[in-house]
Design a protein around this motif. Structure first.
Motif, PDB file in Angstrom:
ATOM      1  N   TYR A   1       0.916  -1.350   0.028  1.00  0.00           N
ATOM      2  CA  TYR A   1      -0.007  -0.042   0.188  1.00  0.00           C
ATOM      3  C   TYR A   1       0.718   1.162   0.136  1.00  0.00           C
ATOM      4  O   TYR A   1       0.188   2.364  -0.222  1.00  0.00           O
ATOM      5  CB  TYR A   1      -0.879   0.031   1.225  1.00  0.00           C
ATOM      6  CG  TYR A   1      -0.171  -0.430   2.196  1.00  0.00           C
ATOM      7  CD1 TYR A   1       0.522   0.393   3.474  1.00  0.00           C
ATOM      8  CD2 TYR A   1      -0.175  -1.719   2.904  1.00  0.00           C
ATOM      9  CE1 TYR A   1       1.012   0.081   4.540  1.00  0.00           C
ATOM     10  CE2 TYR A   1       0.292  -1.967   4.154  1.00  0.00           C
ATOM     11  CZ  TYR A   1       1.104  -1.361   4.939  1.00  0.00           C
ATOM     12  OH  TYR A   1       1.503  -1.771   5.988  1.00  0.00           O
ATOM     13  N   CYS A   2       2.217   1.234   0.309  1.00  0.00           N
ATOM     14  CA  CYS A   2       2.708   2.437   0.567  1.00  0.00           C
ATOM     15  C   CYS A   2       3.849   2.949  -0.582  1.00  0.00           C
ATOM     16  O   CYS A   2       4.740   2.199  -1.009  1.00  0.00           O
ATOM     17  CB  CYS A   2       3.732   1.984   1.880  1.00  0.00           C
ATOM     18  SG  CYS A   2       4.623   3.287   2.164  1.00  0.00           S
TER      19      CYS A   2
ATOM     20  N   GLY B   1      10.147   7.023   9.719  1.00  0.00           N
ATOM     21  CA  GLY B   1      10.991   7.124   8.434  1.00  0.00           C
ATOM     22  C   GLY B   1      10.655   5.512   8.177  1.00  0.00           C
ATOM     23  O   GLY B   1      10.137   4.903   8.779  1.00  0.00           O
TER      24      GLY B   1
ATOM     25  N   SER C   1       9.059   6.334  14.968  1.00  0.00           N
ATOM     26  CA  SER C   1       8.179   5.454  14.302  1.00  0.00           C
ATOM     27  C   SER C   1       8.976   4.867  13.037  1.00  0.00           C
ATOM     28  O   SER C   1       8.984   5.691  11.891  1.00  0.00           O
ATOM     29  CB  SER C   1       7.127   6.355  13.781  1.00  0.00           C
ATOM     30  OG  SER C   1       6.421   5.779  13.031  1.00  0.00           O
TER      31      SER C   1
ATOM     32  N   GLY D   1       9.607   1.359  12.331  1.00  0.00           N
ATOM     33  CA  GLY D   1       9.212   0.038  11.782  1.00  0.00           C
ATOM     34  C   GLY D   1       9.686  -0.769  12.815  1.00  0.00           C
ATOM     35  O   GLY D   1      10.042  -0.755  14.191  1.00  0.00           O
TER      36      GLY D   1
ATOM     37  N   ARG E   1       2.103   0.732  13.962  1.00  0.00           N
ATOM     38  CA  ARG E   1       0.869   0.217  13.718  1.00  0.00           C
ATOM     39  C   ARG E   1       0.763  -1.219  13.594  1.00  0.00           C
ATOM     40  O   ARG E   1       1.784  -1.713  12.866  1.00  0.00           O
ATOM     41  CB  ARG E   1       0.042   0.895  12.563  1.00  0.00           C
ATOM     42  CG  ARG E   1      -0.011   2.166  12.723  1.00  0.00           C
ATOM     43  CD  ARG E   1      -0.687   2.975  11.392  1.00  0.00           C
ATOM     44  NE  ARG E   1      -1.109   4.294  11.567  1.00  0.00           N
ATOM     45  CZ  ARG E   1      -1.915   5.016  10.681  1.00  0.00           C
ATOM     46  NH1 ARG E   1      -2.161   4.532   9.561  1.00  0.00           N
ATOM     47  NH2 ARG E   1      -2.279   6.168  10.949  1.00  0.00           N
TER      48      ARG E   1
ATOM     49  N   GLU F   1      -1.206  -2.619  11.608  1.00  0.00           N
ATOM     50  CA  GLU F   1      -1.932  -2.753  10.456  1.00  0.00           C
ATOM     51  C   GLU F   1      -2.922  -3.623  10.066  1.00  0.00           C
ATOM     52  O   GLU F   1      -3.975  -3.253   9.407  1.00  0.00           O
ATOM     53  CB  GLU F   1      -0.790  -3.090   9.135  1.00  0.00           C
ATOM     54  CG  GLU F   1       0.701  -2.300   9.427  1.00  0.00           C
ATOM     55  CD  GLU F   1       0.560  -0.779   9.236  1.00  0.00           C
ATOM     56  OE1 GLU F   1      -0.618  -0.199   8.799  1.00  0.00           O
ATOM     57  OE2 GLU F   1       1.601  -0.434   9.112  1.00  0.00           O
TER      58      GLU F   1
ATOM     59  N   ARG G   1       5.310  -8.715  13.801  1.00  0.00           N
ATOM     60  CA  ARG G   1       4.782  -7.279  13.967  1.00  0.00           C
ATOM     61  C   ARG G   1       4.034  -7.442  15.319  1.00  0.00           C
ATOM     62  O   ARG G   1       4.525  -6.587  16.152  1.00  0.00           O
ATOM     63  CB  ARG G   1       3.865  -7.125  12.932  1.00  0.00           C
ATOM     64  CG  ARG G   1       3.158  -5.808  12.977  1.00  0.00           C
ATOM     65  CD  ARG G   1       3.938  -5.023  12.247  1.00  0.00           C
ATOM     66  NE  ARG G   1       3.746  -3.669  11.743  1.00  0.00           N
ATOM     67  CZ  ARG G   1       4.326  -2.576  11.394  1.00  0.00           C
ATOM     68  NH1 ARG G   1       5.628  -3.045  10.818  1.00  0.00           N
ATOM     69  NH2 ARG G   1       4.021  -1.396  11.049  1.00  0.00           N
TER      70      ARG G   1
ATOM     71  N   MET H   1      -5.192   1.236   8.738  1.00  0.00           N
ATOM     72  CA  MET H   1      -5.960   2.178   7.763  1.00  0.00           C
ATOM     73  C   MET H   1      -7.234   1.529   8.023  1.00  0.00           C
ATOM     74  O   MET H   1      -7.361   0.514   7.874  1.00  0.00           O
ATOM     75  CB  MET H   1      -5.245   1.989   6.566  1.00  0.00           C
ATOM     76  CG  MET H   1      -3.797   2.307   6.331  1.00  0.00           C
ATOM     77  SD  MET H   1      -3.093   1.910   4.926  1.00  0.00           S
ATOM     78  CE  MET H   1      -2.194   0.449   5.406  1.00  0.00           C
TER      79      MET H   1
ATOM     80  N   PRO I   1      -7.496   6.781   6.857  1.00  0.00           N
ATOM     81  CA  PRO I   1      -8.159   5.898   5.805  1.00  0.00           C
ATOM     82  C   PRO I   1      -7.131   5.609   4.747  1.00  0.00           C
ATOM     83  O   PRO I   1      -5.837   6.369   4.825  1.00  0.00           O
ATOM     84  CB  PRO I   1      -8.888   7.289   4.942  1.00  0.00           C
ATOM     85  CG  PRO I   1      -8.303   8.567   5.449  1.00  0.00           C
ATOM     86  CD  PRO I   1      -7.667   8.352   6.842  1.00  0.00           C
ATOM     87  N   PHE I   2      -6.955   4.641   4.077  1.00  0.00           N
ATOM     88  CA  PHE I   2      -6.147   4.097   3.130  1.00  0.00           C
ATOM     89  C   PHE I   2      -6.270   5.231   1.917  1.00  0.00           C
ATOM     90  O   PHE I   2      -7.297   5.601   1.699  1.00  0.00           O
ATOM     91  CB  PHE I   2      -6.315   2.514   2.577  1.00  0.00           C
ATOM     92  CG  PHE I   2      -5.667   2.480   1.357  1.00  0.00           C
ATOM     93  CD1 PHE I   2      -4.321   2.247   1.149  1.00  0.00           C
ATOM     94  CD2 PHE I   2      -6.544   2.561   0.089  1.00  0.00           C
ATOM     95  CE1 PHE I   2      -3.987   2.040  -0.114  1.00  0.00           C
ATOM     96  CE2 PHE I   2      -6.087   2.345  -1.233  1.00  0.00           C
ATOM     97  CZ  PHE I   2      -4.742   2.009  -1.250  1.00  0.00           C
ATOM     98  N   ILE I   3      -5.374   5.674   1.460  1.00  0.00           N
ATOM     99  CA  ILE I   3      -5.418   6.268   0.123  1.00  0.00           C
ATOM    100  C   ILE I   3      -4.225   5.941  -0.686  1.00  0.00           C
ATOM    101  O   ILE I   3      -3.104   5.534  -0.389  1.00  0.00           O
ATOM    102  CB  ILE I   3      -4.991   8.100   0.552  1.00  0.00           C
ATOM    103  CG1 ILE I   3      -5.692   8.588   1.509  1.00  0.00           C
ATOM    104  CG2 ILE I   3      -4.776   8.784  -0.539  1.00  0.00           C
ATOM    105  CD1 ILE I   3      -5.332   9.679   2.199  1.00  0.00           C
TER     106      ILE I   3
ATOM    107  N   TYR J   1       8.321  12.635   0.969  1.00  0.00           N
ATOM    108  CA  TYR J   1       7.578  11.652   1.930  1.00  0.00           C
ATOM    109  C   TYR J   1       6.384  11.243   1.411  1.00  0.00           C
ATOM    110  O   TYR J   1       5.450  11.555   2.219  1.00  0.00           O
ATOM    111  CB  TYR J   1       8.252  12.109   3.228  1.00  0.00           C
ATOM    112  CG  TYR J   1       7.767  11.036   4.449  1.00  0.00           C
ATOM    113  CD1 TYR J   1       8.982  10.241   4.816  1.00  0.00           C
ATOM    114  CD2 TYR J   1       6.682  10.805   4.953  1.00  0.00           C
ATOM    115  CE1 TYR J   1       8.927   9.175   5.507  1.00  0.00           C
ATOM    116  CE2 TYR J   1       6.445   9.802   6.104  1.00  0.00           C
ATOM    117  CZ  TYR J   1       7.603   8.860   6.123  1.00  0.00           C
ATOM    118  OH  TYR J   1       7.800   7.994   7.238  1.00  0.00           O
TER     119      TYR J   1
ATOM    120  N   ILE K   1       4.007   8.750   1.052  1.00  0.00           N
ATOM    121  CA  ILE K   1       3.328   7.444   1.416  1.00  0.00           C
ATOM    122  C   ILE K   1       2.222   7.212   0.445  1.00  0.00           C
ATOM    123  O   ILE K   1       1.914   6.209  -0.030  1.00  0.00           O
ATOM    124  CB  ILE K   1       2.976   7.575   2.895  1.00  0.00           C
ATOM    125  CG1 ILE K   1       3.796   7.954   4.077  1.00  0.00           C
ATOM    126  CG2 ILE K   1       2.334   6.159   3.294  1.00  0.00           C
ATOM    127  CD1 ILE K   1       3.225   8.310   5.256  1.00  0.00           C
ATOM    128  N   TYR K   2       1.328   8.150   0.118  1.00  0.00           N
ATOM    129  CA  TYR K   2       0.145   8.287  -0.592  1.00  0.00           C
ATOM    130  C   TYR K   2      -0.028   9.394  -1.386  1.00  0.00           C
ATOM    131  O   TYR K   2       0.811  10.433  -1.083  1.00  0.00           O
ATOM    132  CB  TYR K   2      -1.144   7.879   0.151  1.00  0.00           C
ATOM    133  CG  TYR K   2      -0.958   8.696   1.224  1.00  0.00           C
ATOM    134  CD1 TYR K   2      -1.539  10.022   1.357  1.00  0.00           C
ATOM    135  CD2 TYR K   2      -0.858   8.353   2.694  1.00  0.00           C
ATOM    136  CE1 TYR K   2      -1.777  10.796   2.545  1.00  0.00           C
ATOM    137  CE2 TYR K   2      -0.938   9.059   3.772  1.00  0.00           C
ATOM    138  CZ  TYR K   2      -1.249  10.319   3.788  1.00  0.00           C
ATOM    139  OH  TYR K   2      -1.279  11.013   4.756  1.00  0.00           O
TER     140      TYR K   2
END
Ligand code: SAM
Ligand code: SF4
Length: 343
Positions: free
Chosen positions: A68-69, A107, A137, A139, A160, A162, A182, A201, A231-233, A305, A307-308
């Motif tokens: 998604y990223c 990052g 944040s 990972g 997250r 996820e 995770r 998301m 939201p997912f974008i 940066y 992401i979406y």
């Protein structure tokens, strides 16, 4: 439906079946009631103050390939950058001068972010700004690494989950990424005493209402100190480019339910929410969120940066940016709370 909301607000829990019915058949009056209960619950804990977290996007290199990223390693079109320690410290200084008392270093999973480098950077931020909190944040990292970062002075970590539903997690990540690992890392963060943030998301491809209910149950069970829900974008250079963005109403519902499940949690009105809707931040706060994350990254790298697509950015490097936010909050009866805002 109203009875379910009343029960959720008084007992701070619901069964999976009830969560699914609430999420799937919530009409307007019920959503209004849900958001009203959520904001009242937040007021009881935090008054009308909204905490700020200064976001510093320290690197967009990532060894992972989350489907998604936009920062995924397979995205050859991403223009990569890394901030130097000097640049990161400058961002902190600007934020500190504006009154911010939390710095979030975020990052991709970048091999240049060694334990040694981060230890010295965290140590430096900590000694320059002993009254500020350092949130990471970055990972998943091995237990020993997290231990070292905690010891160096980082007190909060956003990771997250996820997806609580293992099948959904597998569908949105490459095979080499493990759901178990995770969740294990999230447990380790909690055991190490990090104030820990999880989240998901809304509307990520293949997600069902049942998966969101699973996420909410996971949040209720795990009791993290922070929960990020946005939201997912879609991003145009990812396998999910043709999927629609997540639904605004459903996102607000998930935020409001989370507030009622965890009255004391720190819940941001996320950048993704602000990207989906011009009034996203206000809507998030009026659904129970109590944190906003102004962007302290240098202006020149913000677009990188990505992401979406069309990511909004709330200016955190200027007094005007903070003033605009303050006015926006005032228009809905809230104000900035400049304190560190620990859980
Ligand atoms: N690399 C770290 C990680 O994954 O935890 C931190 C940075 S990552 C970009 C932060 C969060 O962005 C992820 O946890 C994910 O939920 C969110 N994100 C990634 N792609 C997104 C998208 N297309 N739409 C909305 N949120 C997204
Ligand atoms: Fe990397 Fe995080 Fe993006 Fe996954 S979500 S590709 S780990 S930056």
């Amino acid at each position: 439906m109203r009875a379910l909301v009343e029960r959720l607000a008084s007992e701070h829990r619901l069964s999976k079946r009830d969560l699914v019915s609430l999420l799937s058949s919530c009409d307007e009056p019920t959503l209004d009631l849900l958001r009203d209960k959520a904001t009242r619950t937040a007021h009881k804990q935090f008054g009308f103050g909204i905490y700020l977290r200064g976001l510093i996007e320290i690197s967009n290199y990532c060894k992972n390939d989350c489907l998604y990223c936009g920062l995924r390693r397979s995205n050859r079109n991403a223009e990569r950058y890394r901030l130097s320690d000097k640049q990161i410290l400058e961002c902190c200084q600007i934020g500190y001068n504006l009154g911010l008392r939390t710095f979030v270093l975020q990052g991709g999973e970048d091999s240049s972010l060694s334990d040694q480098r981060l230890e010295s950077l965290i140590g430096e931020i900590h000694s320059r700004y002993p009254d500020a909190a350092i949130t990471l944040s970055l990972g998943e990292r091995p237990l020993e690494s997290l231990q070292r970062l905690r010891q160096a002075g980082a007190s909060r970590y956003l990771l997250r989950h996820e997806a609580a539903d293992a099948q959904l997690y597998a569908a949105i990540h490459p095979a080499e990424m493990s759901h178990a690992s995770r969740l294990q890392t999230i447990n380790e963060l909690m055991q190490l005493g990090f104030q820990t943030g999880v989240g998901m998301m809304i509307g990520v491809p293949m997600q069902s209402i049942e998966s969101i209910a699973e996420d909410l149950l996971y949040i209720e069970r795990t009791k993290p100190q922070m929960v990020g829900i946005g939201p997912f974008i879609p991003h145009h250079d990812t396998p999910f480019k043709d999927y629609p963005a997540g639904d605004l109403r459903l996102t607000l519902m998930a935020i409001a339910i989370t507030r009622l499940l965890l009255p004391k949690a720190l819940i941001p009105a996320t950048t993704a929410l602000a990207t989906l809707s011009k009034e996203g931040v206000k809507k998030g706060i009026l659904s129970g969120a109590n944190v906003v994350m102004p962007n302290l990254s240098p202006a020149g790298i913000r677009a990188k940066y990505a992401i979406y697509d069309n990511k909004a950015s709330r200016e955190g490097q200027s007094a005007e940016g903070i003033e605009i936010l303050s006015e926006e909050l005032k228009s809905i009866g809230y104000h900035i709370d400049f304190s560190k805002g620990d859980f």
